[in-house]
Design a protein around this motif. Structure first.
Motif, PDB file in Angstrom:
ATOM      1  N   ASP A  77      -4.550  -6.978  -2.679  1.00  0.00           N
ATOM      2  CA  ASP A  77      -3.658  -6.016  -2.024  1.00  0.00           C
ATOM      3  C   ASP A  77      -3.779  -4.690  -2.774  1.00  0.00           C
ATOM      4  O   ASP A  77      -4.178  -4.677  -3.959  1.00  0.00           O
ATOM      5  N   ALA A  78      -3.459  -3.606  -2.085  1.00  0.00           N
ATOM      6  CA  ALA A  78      -3.620  -2.293  -2.712  1.00  0.00           C
ATOM      7  C   ALA A  78      -2.669  -1.269  -2.114  1.00  0.00           C
ATOM      8  O   ALA A  78      -2.297  -1.369  -0.943  1.00  0.00           O
ATOM      9  N   ALA A  79      -2.277  -0.300  -2.941  1.00  0.00           N
ATOM     10  CA  ALA A  79      -1.474   0.832  -2.468  1.00  0.00           C
ATOM     11  C   ALA A  79      -1.973   2.074  -3.190  1.00  0.00           C
ATOM     12  O   ALA A  79      -2.328   2.010  -4.373  1.00  0.00           O
ATOM     13  N   VAL A  80      -2.007   3.189  -2.474  1.00  0.00           N
ATOM     14  CA  VAL A  80      -2.525   4.430  -3.057  1.00  0.00           C
ATOM     15  C   VAL A  80      -1.484   5.534  -2.906  1.00  0.00           C
ATOM     16  O   VAL A  80      -0.898   5.693  -1.827  1.00  0.00           O
ATOM     17  N   GLU A 115      -6.819   2.713   0.947  1.00  0.00           N
ATOM     18  CA  GLU A 115      -6.338   1.321   0.858  1.00  0.00           C
ATOM     19  C   GLU A 115      -7.217   0.391   1.684  1.00  0.00           C
ATOM     20  O   GLU A 115      -7.597  -0.702   1.230  1.00  0.00           O
ATOM     21  N   VAL A 131      -3.554  -2.004  -7.653  1.00  0.00           N
ATOM     22  CA  VAL A 131      -4.256  -3.118  -7.018  1.00  0.00           C
ATOM     23  C   VAL A 131      -3.738  -4.460  -7.542  1.00  0.00           C
ATOM     24  O   VAL A 131      -3.392  -4.590  -8.720  1.00  0.00           O
ATOM     25  N   ALA A 173      -4.555   4.328  -7.504  1.00  0.00           N
ATOM     26  CA  ALA A 173      -4.457   3.048  -6.791  1.00  0.00           C
ATOM     27  C   ALA A 173      -3.731   2.007  -7.632  1.00  0.00           C
ATOM     28  O   ALA A 173      -3.947   1.908  -8.845  1.00  0.00           O
TER      29      ALA A 173
END
Ligand code: 4UW
Length: 518
Positions: free
Chosen positions: A443-446, A432, A462, A460
Protein backbone atom coordinates in the motif's frame (compact mmCIF):
# COMPACT_ATOMS: atom_id res chain seq x y z
CA UNK A 1 -23.96 34.56 -0.93
CA UNK A 2 -20.95 36.83 -0.63
CA UNK A 3 -19.66 37.44 -4.15
CA UNK A 4 -16.47 39.39 -4.80
CA UNK A 5 -16.80 41.02 -8.21
CA UNK A 6 -13.99 42.30 -10.37
CA UNK A 7 -13.57 46.05 -10.20
CA UNK A 8 -12.65 46.21 -13.89
CA UNK A 9 -15.37 46.87 -16.49
CA UNK A 10 -16.36 43.67 -18.33
CA UNK A 11 -14.71 42.85 -21.63
CA UNK A 12 -16.96 41.84 -24.54
CA UNK A 13 -16.87 38.26 -25.77
CA UNK A 14 -15.19 38.20 -29.15
CA UNK A 15 -16.16 36.07 -32.12
CA UNK A 16 -12.65 35.05 -33.03
CA UNK A 17 -10.86 31.74 -32.71
CA UNK A 18 -7.70 31.88 -30.62
CA UNK A 19 -5.53 31.96 -33.75
CA UNK A 20 -7.64 34.73 -35.30
CA UNK A 21 -7.28 36.67 -32.04
CA UNK A 22 -3.50 36.29 -32.07
CA UNK A 23 -3.29 37.26 -35.76
CA UNK A 24 -5.48 40.32 -35.08
CA UNK A 25 -3.02 41.66 -32.52
CA UNK A 26 0.26 40.85 -34.28
CA UNK A 27 2.40 43.44 -35.96
CA UNK A 28 3.36 41.76 -39.27
CA UNK A 29 6.50 43.85 -39.62
CA UNK A 30 7.79 43.35 -36.07
CA UNK A 31 9.88 40.47 -34.72
CA UNK A 32 7.44 38.34 -32.72
CA UNK A 33 9.45 35.20 -31.99
CA UNK A 34 13.16 34.88 -31.27
CA UNK A 35 14.92 31.62 -30.45
CA UNK A 36 16.95 32.74 -27.42
CA UNK A 37 20.04 30.51 -27.83
CA UNK A 38 20.56 31.11 -31.58
CA UNK A 39 18.92 34.50 -32.14
CA UNK A 40 16.96 33.06 -35.10
CA UNK A 41 13.75 35.06 -35.44
CA UNK A 42 10.37 35.33 -37.15
CA UNK A 43 8.41 38.46 -37.99
CA UNK A 44 4.64 38.56 -37.54
CA UNK A 45 4.20 38.10 -41.30
CA UNK A 46 6.53 35.08 -41.35
CA UNK A 47 4.68 33.58 -38.39
CA UNK A 48 1.28 33.99 -40.10
CA UNK A 49 2.71 32.57 -43.33
CA UNK A 50 4.14 29.55 -41.51
CA UNK A 51 0.89 28.88 -39.67
CA UNK A 52 -1.19 28.96 -42.85
CA UNK A 53 1.26 26.81 -44.83
CA UNK A 54 1.42 24.18 -42.11
CA UNK A 55 -2.35 24.26 -41.67
CA UNK A 56 -2.61 23.53 -45.40
CA UNK A 57 -0.23 20.59 -45.05
CA UNK A 58 -1.95 19.19 -41.96
CA UNK A 59 -5.31 19.37 -43.73
CA UNK A 60 -3.92 17.64 -46.83
CA UNK A 61 -2.60 14.77 -44.66
CA UNK A 62 -5.92 14.36 -42.84
CA UNK A 63 -4.64 15.90 -39.60
CA UNK A 64 -6.82 19.01 -39.77
CA UNK A 65 -10.46 19.59 -38.82
CA UNK A 66 -11.66 17.46 -35.92
CA UNK A 67 -8.27 15.82 -35.35
CA UNK A 68 -6.14 15.83 -32.23
CA UNK A 69 -2.51 16.89 -32.62
CA UNK A 70 -0.24 15.93 -29.72
CA UNK A 71 2.55 18.48 -29.36
CA UNK A 72 5.59 17.45 -27.31
CA UNK A 73 8.35 20.01 -27.69
CA UNK A 74 10.43 22.50 -25.73
CA UNK A 75 9.95 26.27 -26.13
CA UNK A 76 11.13 27.06 -29.66
CA UNK A 77 9.48 29.39 -32.21
CA UNK A 78 8.11 26.39 -34.15
CA UNK A 79 6.06 25.40 -31.11
CA UNK A 80 3.88 28.44 -31.70
CA UNK A 81 3.63 27.71 -35.43
CA UNK A 82 2.53 24.10 -34.85
CA UNK A 83 0.03 25.07 -32.17
CA UNK A 84 -1.67 27.74 -34.24
CA UNK A 85 -1.52 25.78 -37.50
CA UNK A 86 -3.40 22.92 -35.85
CA UNK A 87 -6.01 25.34 -34.51
CA UNK A 88 -6.30 27.21 -37.84
CA UNK A 89 -6.92 23.85 -39.52
CA UNK A 90 -9.79 23.13 -37.10
CA UNK A 91 -7.94 20.66 -34.88
CA UNK A 92 -7.35 20.29 -31.15
CA UNK A 93 -3.89 20.40 -29.59
CA UNK A 94 -3.04 18.29 -26.58
CA UNK A 95 0.17 19.58 -25.03
CA UNK A 96 2.62 17.02 -23.66
CA UNK A 97 5.53 17.63 -21.31
CA UNK A 98 8.65 16.67 -23.34
CA UNK A 99 10.33 15.26 -20.24
CA UNK A 100 7.63 12.60 -19.94
CA UNK A 101 8.56 8.93 -20.14
CA UNK A 102 7.15 6.86 -23.01
CA UNK A 103 4.76 5.32 -20.49
CA UNK A 104 3.26 8.72 -19.60
CA UNK A 105 3.15 9.92 -23.21
CA UNK A 106 1.40 6.70 -24.22
CA UNK A 107 -1.25 7.28 -21.58
CA UNK A 108 -1.95 10.84 -22.70
CA UNK A 109 -2.02 9.92 -26.41
CA UNK A 110 -4.63 7.25 -25.70
CA UNK A 111 -6.69 9.35 -23.31
CA UNK A 112 -6.74 12.39 -25.60
CA UNK A 113 -7.44 10.30 -28.71
CA UNK A 114 -4.43 11.80 -30.49
CA UNK A 115 -4.11 11.31 -34.26
CA UNK A 116 -0.56 12.54 -34.80
CA UNK A 117 2.44 13.34 -32.58
CA UNK A 118 4.69 16.33 -33.29
CA UNK A 119 8.04 16.44 -31.50
CA UNK A 120 11.78 17.07 -31.98
CA UNK A 121 14.50 14.57 -32.91
CA UNK A 122 15.79 14.42 -29.32
CA UNK A 123 12.53 12.72 -28.28
CA UNK A 124 12.19 10.44 -31.32
CA UNK A 125 12.91 7.26 -29.32
CA UNK A 126 10.41 8.17 -26.61
CA UNK A 127 7.85 9.04 -29.30
CA UNK A 128 8.38 5.74 -31.14
CA UNK A 129 7.83 3.73 -27.97
CA UNK A 130 4.92 5.91 -26.87
CA UNK A 131 2.70 5.53 -29.93
CA UNK A 132 2.40 1.72 -29.48
CA UNK A 133 -1.25 0.81 -29.14
CA UNK A 134 -2.48 4.38 -29.69
CA UNK A 135 -4.34 6.03 -32.59
CA UNK A 136 -1.15 7.81 -33.67
CA UNK A 137 0.19 6.35 -36.88
CA UNK A 138 2.89 8.91 -37.67
CA UNK A 139 5.42 11.05 -35.88
CA UNK A 140 6.28 14.50 -37.20
CA UNK A 141 9.68 15.94 -36.32
CA UNK A 142 10.42 19.65 -36.09
CA UNK A 143 13.78 19.70 -37.95
CA UNK A 144 15.42 16.77 -39.74
CA UNK A 145 13.42 13.58 -39.28
CA UNK A 146 14.96 10.19 -38.50
CA UNK A 147 13.96 7.37 -40.81
CA UNK A 148 10.30 6.46 -40.76
CA UNK A 149 9.23 9.87 -39.45
CA UNK A 150 7.96 12.95 -41.28
CA UNK A 151 9.81 16.25 -41.17
CA UNK A 152 7.72 19.34 -40.37
CA UNK A 153 9.14 21.21 -43.35
CA UNK A 154 7.90 18.46 -45.68
CA UNK A 155 4.38 19.16 -44.43
CA UNK A 156 4.39 22.83 -45.42
CA UNK A 157 1.82 22.91 -48.20
CA UNK A 158 -0.24 25.35 -50.16
CA UNK A 159 -1.59 27.65 -47.45
CA UNK A 160 -4.98 27.28 -45.87
CA UNK A 161 -6.16 30.87 -46.38
CA UNK A 162 -9.07 30.92 -43.95
CA UNK A 163 -9.66 29.62 -40.44
CA UNK A 164 -11.48 26.26 -40.60
CA UNK A 165 -14.99 26.70 -39.28
CA UNK A 166 -15.45 25.75 -35.62
CA UNK A 167 -18.06 26.31 -32.91
CA UNK A 168 -16.38 28.78 -30.54
CA UNK A 169 -18.25 27.51 -27.46
CA UNK A 170 -17.98 23.81 -28.20
CA UNK A 171 -14.81 23.11 -30.10
CA UNK A 172 -11.84 22.21 -27.90
CA UNK A 173 -8.87 24.27 -29.01
CA UNK A 174 -6.46 22.91 -26.43
CA UNK A 175 -6.44 19.91 -24.15
CA UNK A 176 -3.80 20.28 -21.44
CA UNK A 177 -3.75 17.80 -18.53
CA UNK A 178 -4.38 18.58 -14.87
CA UNK A 179 -5.33 16.45 -11.91
CA UNK A 180 -7.62 19.18 -10.55
CA UNK A 181 -8.66 18.62 -6.98
CA UNK A 182 -8.27 14.81 -6.88
CA UNK A 183 -7.26 11.69 -8.80
CA UNK A 184 -5.28 11.20 -11.98
CA UNK A 185 -4.40 13.84 -14.58
CA UNK A 186 -7.41 14.62 -16.75
CA UNK A 187 -7.81 16.37 -20.11
CA UNK A 188 -8.96 19.94 -19.46
CA UNK A 189 -11.29 21.00 -22.28
CA UNK A 190 -10.65 24.64 -23.13
CA UNK A 191 -12.72 26.14 -25.94
CA UNK A 192 -11.85 29.04 -28.22
CA UNK A 193 -14.20 31.19 -26.15
CA UNK A 194 -12.31 30.26 -22.95
CA UNK A 195 -8.90 31.06 -24.42
CA UNK A 196 -9.85 34.24 -26.27
CA UNK A 197 -11.77 35.78 -23.41
CA UNK A 198 -8.94 34.99 -21.02
CA UNK A 199 -6.50 36.78 -23.34
CA UNK A 200 -8.79 39.84 -23.40
CA UNK A 201 -9.50 39.74 -19.66
CA UNK A 202 -5.82 39.48 -18.79
CA UNK A 203 -4.77 42.20 -21.21
CA UNK A 204 -7.38 44.56 -19.75
CA UNK A 205 -5.77 44.11 -16.32
CA UNK A 206 -2.10 43.77 -17.23
CA UNK A 207 -1.61 46.71 -19.64
CA UNK A 208 0.98 45.17 -21.92
CA UNK A 209 2.37 47.63 -24.41
CA UNK A 210 2.81 46.94 -28.11
CA UNK A 211 6.28 45.60 -28.94
CA UNK A 212 6.91 44.64 -25.29
CA UNK A 213 9.04 41.51 -25.19
CA UNK A 214 9.57 38.93 -22.48
CA UNK A 215 11.80 35.89 -22.06
CA UNK A 216 9.65 32.78 -22.39
CA UNK A 217 11.19 29.95 -20.40
CA UNK A 218 7.97 28.80 -18.71
CA UNK A 219 7.00 25.79 -20.78
CA UNK A 220 4.41 26.30 -23.52
CA UNK A 221 2.99 22.84 -22.73
CA UNK A 222 1.72 24.26 -19.42
CA UNK A 223 -1.20 26.64 -19.66
CA UNK A 224 0.75 29.49 -17.97
CA UNK A 225 3.35 29.48 -20.77
CA UNK A 226 0.84 28.72 -23.51
CA UNK A 227 -1.60 31.50 -22.75
CA UNK A 228 0.14 34.17 -20.68
CA UNK A 229 3.35 34.10 -22.67
CA UNK A 230 2.66 32.77 -26.14
CA UNK A 231 -0.88 33.91 -26.84
CA UNK A 232 -1.14 37.04 -24.75
CA UNK A 233 2.18 38.53 -25.86
CA UNK A 234 1.47 37.91 -29.51
CA UNK A 235 -2.15 39.12 -29.21
CA UNK A 236 -0.87 42.33 -27.58
CA UNK A 237 1.50 42.99 -30.48
CA UNK A 238 4.48 42.03 -28.34
CA UNK A 239 7.19 39.44 -28.75
CA UNK A 240 8.77 36.40 -27.13
CA UNK A 241 12.35 35.32 -26.72
CA UNK A 242 12.09 31.56 -26.24
CA UNK A 243 14.30 29.38 -24.05
CA UNK A 244 14.09 25.60 -24.50
CA UNK A 245 14.94 25.02 -20.84
CA UNK A 246 15.69 27.21 -17.86
CA UNK A 247 19.29 28.30 -17.46
CA UNK A 248 19.94 31.23 -15.13
CA UNK A 249 22.89 32.63 -17.04
CA UNK A 250 21.08 32.53 -20.37
CA UNK A 251 17.97 34.02 -18.75
CA UNK A 252 19.94 36.96 -17.35
CA UNK A 253 21.76 37.51 -20.66
CA UNK A 254 18.52 37.52 -22.62
CA UNK A 255 16.84 39.95 -20.20
CA UNK A 256 19.64 42.46 -20.66
CA UNK A 257 20.00 41.86 -24.39
CA UNK A 258 16.28 42.35 -25.09
CA UNK A 259 15.66 44.87 -22.27
CA UNK A 260 12.48 43.15 -21.07
CA UNK A 261 10.41 45.34 -18.71
CA UNK A 262 8.36 42.51 -17.25
CA UNK A 263 9.13 38.91 -16.28
CA UNK A 264 6.83 35.94 -15.71
CA UNK A 265 8.36 33.42 -13.34
CA UNK A 266 7.71 30.65 -10.81
CA UNK A 267 8.93 30.53 -7.17
CA UNK A 268 12.24 28.65 -7.73
CA UNK A 269 13.28 31.40 -10.15
CA UNK A 270 12.27 34.06 -7.59
CA UNK A 271 14.63 32.29 -5.18
CA UNK A 272 17.46 32.46 -7.71
CA UNK A 273 16.80 36.14 -8.48
CA UNK A 274 16.75 36.93 -4.75
CA UNK A 275 19.76 34.88 -3.68
CA UNK A 276 22.00 33.62 -6.48
CA UNK A 277 25.44 35.35 -6.62
CA UNK A 278 25.38 35.33 -10.44
CA UNK A 279 22.63 37.98 -10.44
CA UNK A 280 25.09 40.57 -9.03
CA UNK A 281 26.97 40.67 -12.30
CA UNK A 282 24.00 41.96 -14.31
CA UNK A 283 22.37 45.35 -14.77
CA UNK A 284 18.70 44.38 -14.58
CA UNK A 285 17.37 47.94 -14.29
CA UNK A 286 15.19 47.34 -17.38
CA UNK A 287 12.98 45.04 -15.27
CA UNK A 288 10.10 47.05 -13.79
CA UNK A 289 7.69 44.31 -12.77
CA UNK A 290 7.96 40.61 -11.99
CA UNK A 291 4.97 38.29 -11.93
CA UNK A 292 5.36 35.04 -10.05
CA UNK A 293 2.73 32.29 -10.02
CA UNK A 294 1.93 28.56 -10.17
CA UNK A 295 2.89 27.91 -6.52
CA UNK A 296 3.09 29.90 -3.28
CA UNK A 297 5.70 32.65 -2.95
CA UNK A 298 6.31 33.97 0.56
CA UNK A 299 6.12 37.71 1.24
CA UNK A 300 9.74 37.56 2.52
CA UNK A 301 11.11 36.04 -0.66
CA UNK A 302 9.01 38.38 -2.78
CA UNK A 303 10.39 41.39 -0.86
CA UNK A 304 13.96 40.10 -1.09
CA UNK A 305 13.66 39.69 -4.86
CA UNK A 306 11.97 43.08 -5.33
CA UNK A 307 14.56 44.91 -3.24
CA UNK A 308 17.55 43.28 -4.86
CA UNK A 309 16.29 44.10 -8.35
CA UNK A 310 14.68 47.42 -7.40
CA UNK A 311 11.44 46.31 -8.98
CA UNK A 312 7.80 45.62 -8.21
CA UNK A 313 7.50 41.98 -7.17
CA UNK A 314 4.01 40.67 -7.78
CA UNK A 315 2.02 37.48 -8.04
CA UNK A 316 -0.88 36.23 -10.09
CA UNK A 317 -3.14 33.27 -9.59
CA UNK A 318 -4.31 30.79 -12.13
CA UNK A 319 -5.27 27.23 -12.76
CA UNK A 320 -5.37 25.13 -15.93
CA UNK A 321 -9.16 24.82 -15.48
CA UNK A 322 -9.39 28.67 -15.61
CA UNK A 323 -7.69 29.05 -19.01
CA UNK A 324 -5.70 29.85 -16.71
CA UNK A 325 -5.97 33.38 -15.29
CA UNK A 326 -8.44 34.66 -12.70
CA UNK A 327 -6.32 37.10 -10.64
CA UNK A 328 -3.34 39.25 -11.62
CA UNK A 329 -1.36 42.12 -10.16
CA UNK A 330 -1.65 45.12 -12.50
CA UNK A 331 1.67 46.57 -13.70
CA UNK A 332 3.56 48.00 -10.74
CA UNK A 333 0.80 47.14 -8.26
CA UNK A 334 1.94 43.91 -6.64
CA UNK A 335 1.48 43.51 -2.88
CA UNK A 336 3.83 41.18 -0.99
CA UNK A 337 2.18 37.82 -0.32
CA UNK A 338 -0.91 38.63 -2.43
CA UNK A 339 -1.83 36.93 -5.69
CA UNK A 340 -3.47 39.88 -7.42
CA UNK A 341 -6.99 41.14 -8.00
CA UNK A 342 -9.78 39.67 -10.11
CA UNK A 343 -9.54 40.26 -13.86
CA UNK A 344 -12.67 41.49 -15.73
CA UNK A 345 -15.82 39.30 -15.91
CA UNK A 346 -14.55 37.29 -12.93
CA UNK A 347 -16.42 36.63 -9.68
CA UNK A 348 -15.09 34.87 -6.59
CA UNK A 349 -16.45 33.40 -3.39
CA UNK A 350 -14.71 32.15 -0.25
CA UNK A 351 -16.64 29.13 0.97
CA UNK A 352 -16.47 26.82 3.95
CA UNK A 353 -15.60 23.56 2.13
CA UNK A 354 -17.68 21.43 4.50
CA UNK A 355 -20.85 23.48 5.05
CA UNK A 356 -20.60 25.32 1.69
CA UNK A 357 -21.54 28.53 3.52
CA UNK A 358 -19.80 31.75 2.49
CA UNK A 359 -17.14 32.88 4.94
CA UNK A 360 -17.19 36.36 6.51
CA UNK A 361 -14.92 38.89 4.70
CA UNK A 362 -11.22 38.39 5.49
CA UNK A 363 -11.59 34.81 6.71
CA UNK A 364 -10.07 31.78 5.00
CA UNK A 365 -12.15 29.32 3.00
CA UNK A 366 -12.11 27.54 -0.35
CA UNK A 367 -11.79 29.86 -3.36
CA UNK A 368 -14.59 29.45 -5.90
CA UNK A 369 -14.37 31.26 -9.23
CA UNK A 370 -16.96 32.02 -11.91
CA UNK A 371 -16.41 33.58 -15.31
CA UNK A 372 -16.27 32.87 -19.04
CA UNK A 373 -12.77 31.42 -18.63
CA UNK A 374 -14.02 28.39 -16.63
CA UNK A 375 -13.26 25.24 -18.65
CA UNK A 376 -15.96 23.31 -20.47
CA UNK A 377 -15.09 20.28 -18.33
CA UNK A 378 -12.78 17.28 -18.05
CA UNK A 379 -12.57 15.03 -21.12
CA UNK A 380 -14.66 11.87 -20.79
CA UNK A 381 -15.09 12.46 -17.08
CA UNK A 382 -18.54 13.83 -16.23
CA UNK A 383 -18.17 12.90 -12.54
CA UNK A 384 -14.98 14.90 -12.05
CA UNK A 385 -16.54 17.76 -14.03
CA UNK A 386 -19.67 17.74 -11.87
CA UNK A 387 -17.74 17.79 -8.62
CA UNK A 388 -15.49 20.62 -9.84
CA UNK A 389 -17.97 22.93 -11.59
CA UNK A 390 -20.91 23.12 -9.21
CA UNK A 391 -24.34 24.71 -9.27
CA UNK A 392 -24.36 28.22 -10.67
CA UNK A 393 -21.23 27.61 -12.75
CA UNK A 394 -18.77 28.03 -9.86
CA UNK A 395 -15.39 26.31 -10.20
CA UNK A 396 -14.10 24.86 -6.94
CA UNK A 397 -10.36 25.56 -6.99
CA UNK A 398 -9.33 23.38 -4.04
CA UNK A 399 -7.23 26.30 -2.73
CA UNK A 400 -7.74 27.98 0.64
CA UNK A 401 -7.71 31.77 0.45
CA UNK A 402 -9.11 35.11 1.59
CA UNK A 403 -9.39 38.64 0.21
CA UNK A 404 -8.18 41.84 1.86
CA UNK A 405 -10.18 45.07 1.84
CA UNK A 406 -8.57 46.13 -1.45
CA UNK A 407 -9.70 42.95 -3.18
CA UNK A 408 -6.26 41.31 -3.20
CA UNK A 409 -6.28 37.51 -3.05
CA UNK A 410 -4.14 35.62 -0.53
CA UNK A 411 -3.69 31.87 -1.07
CA UNK A 412 -2.92 30.41 2.35
CA UNK A 413 -3.26 26.63 1.99
CA UNK A 414 -4.25 23.85 -0.37
CA UNK A 415 -7.25 21.66 0.25
CA UNK A 416 -6.77 19.47 -2.81
CA UNK A 417 -4.39 16.55 -3.19
CA UNK A 418 -2.13 18.27 -5.70
CA UNK A 419 1.62 18.56 -5.08
CA UNK A 420 3.53 21.37 -6.78
CA UNK A 421 7.22 20.58 -7.41
CA UNK A 422 8.85 23.78 -8.75
CA UNK A 423 5.41 24.82 -10.05
CA UNK A 424 4.87 21.51 -11.89
CA UNK A 425 1.82 19.43 -11.05
CA UNK A 426 2.41 16.08 -9.37
CA UNK A 427 -0.78 14.10 -8.81
CA UNK A 428 -0.37 11.91 -5.70
CA UNK A 429 -2.85 9.38 -7.12
CA UNK A 430 -0.65 8.88 -10.18
CA UNK A 431 2.52 8.26 -8.13
CA UNK A 432 0.58 5.97 -5.77
CA UNK A 433 -0.76 3.94 -8.69
CA UNK A 434 2.78 3.40 -10.01
CA UNK A 435 4.11 2.50 -6.54
CA UNK A 436 1.37 -0.10 -6.15
CA UNK A 437 2.63 -1.93 -9.25
CA UNK A 438 5.89 -2.68 -7.37
CA UNK A 439 5.77 -6.31 -6.14
CA UNK A 440 7.17 -5.49 -2.67
CA UNK A 441 4.75 -2.59 -2.00
CA UNK A 442 1.41 -3.50 -0.45
CA UNK A 443 0.00 0.00 0.00
CA UNK A 444 1.19 3.55 -0.58
CA UNK A 445 0.31 7.20 0.01
CA UNK A 446 2.03 10.26 -1.41
CA UNK A 447 2.00 13.82 -0.08
CA UNK A 448 4.02 17.00 -0.60
CA UNK A 449 6.72 17.74 1.95
CA UNK A 450 7.53 21.46 2.25
CA UNK A 451 10.91 22.35 0.76
CA UNK A 452 12.56 25.76 0.53
CA UNK A 453 13.85 25.28 -3.00
CA UNK A 454 11.22 23.19 -4.81
CA UNK A 455 8.19 24.32 -2.78
CA UNK A 456 7.23 20.71 -2.11
CA UNK A 457 8.90 17.33 -2.54
CA UNK A 458 6.88 14.22 -3.38
CA UNK A 459 7.10 12.03 -0.26
CA UNK A 460 5.87 8.43 -0.20
CA UNK A 461 4.66 6.35 2.72
CA UNK A 462 4.83 2.68 1.79
CA UNK A 463 3.60 -0.48 3.46
CA UNK A 464 5.54 -3.65 2.53
CA UNK A 465 3.54 -6.37 0.76
CA UNK A 466 2.91 -9.43 2.98
CA UNK A 467 6.11 -11.41 3.46
CA UNK A 468 8.20 -8.76 1.64
CA UNK A 469 10.79 -6.24 2.73
CA UNK A 470 9.96 -2.69 1.69
CA UNK A 471 12.20 -1.30 -1.07
CA UNK A 472 14.73 1.42 -0.21
CA UNK A 473 14.45 4.97 -1.58
CA UNK A 474 17.10 4.14 -4.21
CA UNK A 475 15.18 1.06 -5.31
CA UNK A 476 11.90 2.98 -5.50
CA UNK A 477 13.56 5.72 -7.56
CA UNK A 478 15.15 3.21 -9.93
CA UNK A 479 11.75 1.54 -10.35
CA UNK A 480 9.87 4.79 -11.02
CA UNK A 481 12.48 6.22 -13.36
CA UNK A 482 11.12 4.52 -16.47
CA UNK A 483 7.53 5.22 -15.51
CA UNK A 484 7.37 8.82 -14.34
CA UNK A 485 8.97 12.10 -15.39
CA UNK A 486 11.83 13.32 -13.20
CA UNK A 487 9.76 15.97 -11.38
CA UNK A 488 7.24 13.37 -10.18
CA UNK A 489 10.01 11.23 -8.64
CA UNK A 490 9.62 10.23 -4.99
CA UNK A 491 12.30 12.20 -3.07
CA UNK A 492 11.53 11.09 0.49
CA UNK A 493 10.40 7.63 1.60
CA UNK A 494 9.01 6.38 4.86
CA UNK A 495 8.09 2.76 5.55
CA UNK A 496 4.95 2.43 7.70
CA UNK A 497 2.74 -0.38 8.95
CA UNK A 498 -0.50 1.02 7.56
CA UNK A 499 -1.80 3.99 5.59
CA UNK A 500 -4.39 5.98 7.56
CA UNK A 501 -7.72 5.86 5.74
CA UNK A 502 -11.28 7.02 6.28
CA UNK A 503 -14.15 4.54 6.64
CA UNK A 504 -14.78 4.88 2.91
CA UNK A 505 -11.15 4.02 2.12
CA UNK A 506 -9.90 7.53 1.31
CA UNK A 507 -6.31 8.25 2.28
CA UNK A 508 -6.20 10.70 5.20
CA UNK A 509 -3.50 12.89 3.74
CA UNK A 510 -4.02 15.61 6.32
CA UNK A 511 -2.97 13.17 9.04
CA UNK A 512 0.21 12.30 7.17
CA UNK A 513 0.93 15.97 6.60
CA UNK A 514 0.41 16.79 10.28
CA UNK A 515 2.60 13.85 11.20
CA UNK A 516 5.62 15.13 9.24
CA UNK A 517 5.02 18.70 10.41
CA UNK A 518 4.91 17.74 14.06
N1 4UW B 1 0.01 31.08 -5.05
C1 4UW B 1 -0.20 29.84 -4.56
C2 4UW B 1 -0.17 31.36 -6.37
C3 4UW B 1 -0.58 30.30 -7.20
C4 4UW B 1 -0.76 29.02 -6.63
C5 4UW B 1 -1.21 28.91 -8.74
O1 4UW B 1 -0.76 23.88 -12.93
P1 4UW B 1 -2.01 24.61 -12.59
O2 4UW B 1 -3.28 24.08 -13.06
O3 4UW B 1 -1.97 26.08 -13.14
C6 4UW B 1 -1.12 27.08 -12.79
C7 4UW B 1 -1.38 28.36 -13.43
C8 4UW B 1 -0.77 29.50 -12.99
C9 4UW B 1 -0.91 30.78 -13.64
C10 4UW B 1 -1.22 30.92 -14.89
C11 4UW B 1 -1.39 32.21 -15.52
C12 4UW B 1 -1.13 33.37 -14.72
O4 4UW B 1 -1.22 34.54 -15.20
C13 4UW B 1 -0.76 33.21 -13.45
O5 4UW B 1 -0.44 34.32 -12.79
C14 4UW B 1 0.59 35.16 -13.34
C15 4UW B 1 -0.69 31.94 -12.92
O6 4UW B 1 -0.24 26.90 -11.99
O7 4UW B 1 -2.02 24.73 -11.01
C16 4UW B 1 -3.02 25.44 -10.34
C17 4UW B 1 -2.70 25.49 -8.88
O8 4UW B 1 -1.42 26.10 -8.65
C18 4UW B 1 -1.43 26.78 -7.40
C19 4UW B 1 -2.83 26.60 -6.84
O9 4UW B 1 -2.87 25.49 -5.97
C20 4UW B 1 -3.65 26.34 -8.09
O10 4UW B 1 -4.87 25.69 -7.86
N2 4UW B 1 -1.14 28.20 -7.61
N3 4UW B 1 -0.87 30.19 -8.52
N4 4UW B 1 0.05 32.59 -6.81
N5 4UW B 1 -0.57 28.81 -5.30
Amino acid sequence: MNIYKSTFPDVALSDLTVTQRVFAGLDPAATVLVDGPSGRSLTGAQFIGGVKALAGGLTARGWGAGKVVALMAPNIPEYCVVFHASVWAGGTVTTINPTYTAHEVNHQLKDAGADVLVTIAMFADTARAAIEGTGVSEIVIIGDAPEGMVSLSALMGPPLAEQASVDLDEHIAVLPYSSGTTGLPKGVMLTHRNLVVNIDQTLAAADLTAHEKTVAFLPFFHIYGLQVLMNIYMAAGGGLVTMPRFDLEMFLNLITQYQTPRLWIVPPVALALAKHPMVEGYDLSCVQHINCAAAPLSADLSDAMGQRLGTNAAQGYGMTELSPVSHVSPYGKGKPGASGIAIPNTESRIVNPETLADMPPGEDGELWVRGPQVMKGYLNNPDATASTIVEGGWLRTGDIAHFDVDGYLYITDRLKELIKYKGFQVAPAEVEAELLTHPAIGDAAVIGRPDSEAGELPMAFVVPAPGQTAPTLDEVQAYLETRLAHYKQVRVLEVVEAIPKSASGKILRRLLRDQIAG
